[in-house]
Design a protein around this motif. Structure first.
Motif, PDB file in Angstrom:
ATOM      1  N   ALA A  39      -0.568 -18.891   9.284  1.00  0.00           N
ATOM      2  CA  ALA A  39      -0.711 -19.725   8.088  1.00  0.00           C
ATOM      3  C   ALA A  39       0.655 -20.084   7.514  1.00  0.00           C
ATOM      4  O   ALA A  39       0.873 -20.028   6.315  1.00  0.00           O
ATOM      5  CB  ALA A  39      -1.555 -18.993   7.054  1.00  0.00           C
ATOM      6  N   ALA A  40       1.596 -20.447   8.411  1.00  0.00           N
ATOM      7  CA  ALA A  40       2.963 -20.816   8.010  1.00  0.00           C
ATOM      8  C   ALA A  40       3.754 -19.609   7.536  1.00  0.00           C
ATOM      9  O   ALA A  40       4.673 -19.733   6.721  1.00  0.00           O
ATOM     10  CB  ALA A  40       2.969 -21.938   6.955  1.00  0.00           C
ATOM     11  N   THR A  41       3.421 -18.435   8.046  1.00  0.00           N
ATOM     12  CA  THR A  41       4.212 -17.223   7.824  1.00  0.00           C
ATOM     13  C   THR A  41       3.859 -16.216   8.911  1.00  0.00           C
ATOM     14  O   THR A  41       2.667 -16.053   9.225  1.00  0.00           O
ATOM     15  CB  THR A  41       3.951 -16.606   6.431  1.00  0.00           C
ATOM     16  N   LYS A  43       3.182 -12.814   9.286  1.00  0.00           N
ATOM     17  CA  LYS A  43       2.763 -11.934   8.191  1.00  0.00           C
ATOM     18  C   LYS A  43       3.734 -10.766   7.987  1.00  0.00           C
ATOM     19  O   LYS A  43       4.140 -10.112   8.942  1.00  0.00           O
ATOM     20  CB  LYS A  43       1.352 -11.404   8.454  1.00  0.00           C
ATOM     21  N   LEU A  65      -3.846 -24.219   9.541  1.00  0.00           N
ATOM     22  CA  LEU A  65      -2.981 -25.103   8.748  1.00  0.00           C
ATOM     23  C   LEU A  65      -3.694 -26.383   8.333  1.00  0.00           C
ATOM     24  O   LEU A  65      -3.445 -26.912   7.251  1.00  0.00           O
ATOM     25  CB  LEU A  65      -1.706 -25.413   9.541  1.00  0.00           C
ATOM     26  N   PRO A  69      -2.631 -25.313   4.109  1.00  0.00           N
ATOM     27  CA  PRO A  69      -2.689 -26.256   2.981  1.00  0.00           C
ATOM     28  C   PRO A  69      -3.036 -27.670   3.390  1.00  0.00           C
ATOM     29  O   PRO A  69      -3.106 -28.535   2.524  1.00  0.00           O
ATOM     30  CB  PRO A  69      -1.266 -26.202   2.426  1.00  0.00           C
ATOM     31  N   PHE A  83       8.696 -26.549   5.684  1.00  0.00           N
ATOM     32  CA  PHE A  83       7.732 -25.889   4.807  1.00  0.00           C
ATOM     33  C   PHE A  83       7.872 -24.371   4.882  1.00  0.00           C
ATOM     34  O   PHE A  83       7.939 -23.683   3.859  1.00  0.00           O
ATOM     35  CB  PHE A  83       6.321 -26.321   5.226  1.00  0.00           C
ATOM     36  N   MET A  84       7.935 -23.854   6.121  1.00  0.00           N
ATOM     37  CA  MET A  84       7.963 -22.398   6.279  1.00  0.00           C
ATOM     38  C   MET A  84       9.359 -21.849   6.501  1.00  0.00           C
ATOM     39  O   MET A  84       9.523 -20.645   6.729  1.00  0.00           O
ATOM     40  CB  MET A  84       7.024 -21.954   7.402  1.00  0.00           C
ATOM     41  N   ASN A  85      10.387 -22.729   6.409  1.00  0.00           N
ATOM     42  CA  ASN A  85      11.780 -22.272   6.461  1.00  0.00           C
ATOM     43  C   ASN A  85      12.134 -21.656   7.814  1.00  0.00           C
ATOM     44  O   ASN A  85      12.812 -20.641   7.888  1.00  0.00           O
ATOM     45  CB  ASN A  85      12.028 -21.261   5.321  1.00  0.00           C
TER      46      ASN A  85
END
Lengths: 376, 376
Positions: A39-41, A43, A65, A69, A83-85
């Motif tokens: 989810a863009a990380t 965990k 995703l 979002p 977005f997720m760096n």
């Protein structure tokens, strides 16, 4: 930055290869293990920490995703990398696998899949065309063709029918993807545990032509022996000069076995998921930090490991923070696990480059056979 | 390392002071804010990250640590600093406050408190003597006297009775602590919102003699106005040449008000607890990242903040990961909050040193009055 996506094999040892995938966002050293950032990380990790473990590329989940979002939102915000760096390469799956395992009220047709979100029940659809569009919006560097993956065991007939639809979807994915310099499209071989179907699938994919080839439909419950059985022949059906990606694998011994059989890329949630449930992976096998035998142990998980969990903390501490439900438990164990997995990959790459893979694997197995250190 | 604990005031501006507390484990710049590491971890942070925010000292909770993993165990493992990988100073509370708020089946007598653990129901006792012993086992640098703190509002009679028992306990704490070079014992002033009782308590503590003096029994529900009312006179009852520690404070405006009134040290769970619940503290006030207005906002929490959350991520990302229940949400927001609190302390120290505290406070208030930035 070159805008060409290409793969160079630098060394071989038996069927194993080591090389580099070149992308405009950086090089991917192979064999490569891709941590999963659903989810863009990834965990419990900051992306700079994931990078510090040695990861060259992450995997993102299209299904998660697109629901939250949302791919359009991520595109408006500058794409998934920003977005997720995580400025380095990202591979996204097509969403199909997770639609079938996570969503409710699925309807599968030749056109694609209509389903309800597991987050809020909202209606969505995925097809080869929409999956390509969503992965384009995310800005993925390696895009996966949209396929269907039947759960095993299944009848040969069911696997064949599903595989042939996936091959028609592979052509539609290729057509919809178009020409996107710097971005790659991978086709996905299906065919269950049937040699004939795997060969038919590989020929269909080669006829279409992809930048890389995934071996799908494994690690879905068939067991390691059956999986290795397929890997004994399936990579050989694929082009020598393109990366071969085994999806959803795996445990450390799965990874070693896959690399021995010619696989270049893998991904799995195991190191991060295990980390959050108190499981550590070490050269001497799996350690369950919940176990009471660690409560007074002043030693690190692995005295020779250079990760933050092993250099800063005792087993007693890791046991305590897990029992107390503290977030630092998942943070440290995930870091350790990702570090261990990447160190394993570095060892495999180095052994292939030196032509010493057999010795490396013997040492890997001998260490695991010893089992975890005894209580003090 | 010098083994002497001492405090040097370097500058004054009005009643505010700035200085340095010297300890064998490092210097503590004052006014100091101490992040709370309840169970041997500042939740959602690695200790090197806590240090990176500018923290010189952490607070540990005796009540939590004595119950799990146990003070004897921590002592066997080399003490709390080694256990939690924080080599710098640690202050531990006496346990009394949390016994009264968290444990069940408490019995309070002149001797001390008998209580049942909130973790597993096991029976324990705390007294001035046992609290000193537990804090010694933990290896705490700044040990707090064992006291009782009545919840406010309470009758003057009840507050007086409790305060006088706390002063007897303060003497017993002093006797039990003994002479421990390099370690400090702080007495705790009680007396509620009564000037007479605060003065009586301060005189009792000064007669005993401590290395520092805490102002207890505030931030327990009396409101900011009442708290500042006490702080208008209470610090003045304490020695000029010893650190003054206001326990359990607080919000940024509480901190500024306390420093203006002569407080040198504070602690609060607010920055870390808020971070885990989606609340960010900024110079323009509090931001609730859960709010839908952030969902598409490409801007950082605070464009002028140099913390990892603000330099690497948009509000939209922070909103997404909070909504998705991802651990990185608590990790990034806690880091931001601790960074903001420590930056506030650095600003206060600098302003006192330059004699520009009035201007600093005016700017602090003006920024907060502006409120958060508008949606894009």
């Amino acid at each position: 930055m070159s805008d060409r996506f290409h793969f160079t094999v630098h060394a071989r040892d038996g069927r194993a290869r080591s090389g580099v995938i070149h992308t405009p966002r950086g090089e991917i050293r192979t064999p490569a293990f891709m941590p999963v950032g659903t989810a863009a990380t990834v965990k419990a990790m900051l992306p700079e920490s994931v990078r510090a473990t040695g990861a060259d590329i992450l995997l993102g989940n299209t299904y998660h995703l697109m629901l939250r979002p949302g791919a359009e939102r991520i595109a408006r915000l500058g794409g998934l990398h920003k977005f997720m760096n995580w400025p380095r390469p990202i591979l996204t799956d097509s969403g199909g696998f997770q639609v079938m395992s996570l969503s409710s009220l699925r309807k599968l047709t030749e056109e694609g899949v209509i389903f309800s979100s597991h987050v809020d029940g909202s209606k969505h659809h995925l097809s080869p065309e929409s999956s390509m569009e969503i992965q384009r919006l995310l800005g993925s560097d390696i895009v996966m063709a949209f396929d269907e993956c039947p759960a095993l065991p299944a009848s040969d007939e069911a696997v064949a029918k599903s595989m042939r639809m996936s091959m028609r979807w592979a052509q539609r994915s290729r057509d919809a993807f178009g020409d996107r310099p710097g971005h790659a499209l991978f086709g996905i071989m299906q065919g269950g545990v049937s040699r004939e179907l795997r060969e038919e699938s590989a020929q269909a994919l080669r006829a279409i032509g992809f930048d890389g080839y995934a071996i799908g439909g494994l690690a879905v419950g068939e067991g390691q022996e059956a999986m290795f059985g397929v890997l004994d022949y399936a990579p050989g059906f694929l082009p020598e000069d393109k990366p071969r990606y085994l999806m959803g694998v795996g445990k450390p011994d799965d990874i070693v076995g896959a690399v021995l059989r010619g696989v270049d890329m893998m991904d799995c949630v195991l190191p991060s998921r295990s980390g959050r449930t108190g499981q550590a992976w070490t050269r001497r096998g799996q350690v369950n930090i919940k176990n009471a035998r660690h409560a007074d142990d002043p030693r690190p998980l692995d005295a020779d490991c250079t990760c933050p969990a092993c250099t800063g903390y005792s087993r007693a501490y890791l046991h305590h923070v897990f029992r107390a439900g503290e977030m630092i438990s998942g943070m440290l164990l995930t870091w350790h696990n990702l570090h261990y997995f990447q160190e394993l990959m570095a060892g495999l790459r180095d052994a292939v480059a030196r032509g010493t893979l057999a010795g490396f694997v013997a040492q890997f197995e001998a260490m695991r056979a010893q089992g975890d250190i005894d209580p003090p």
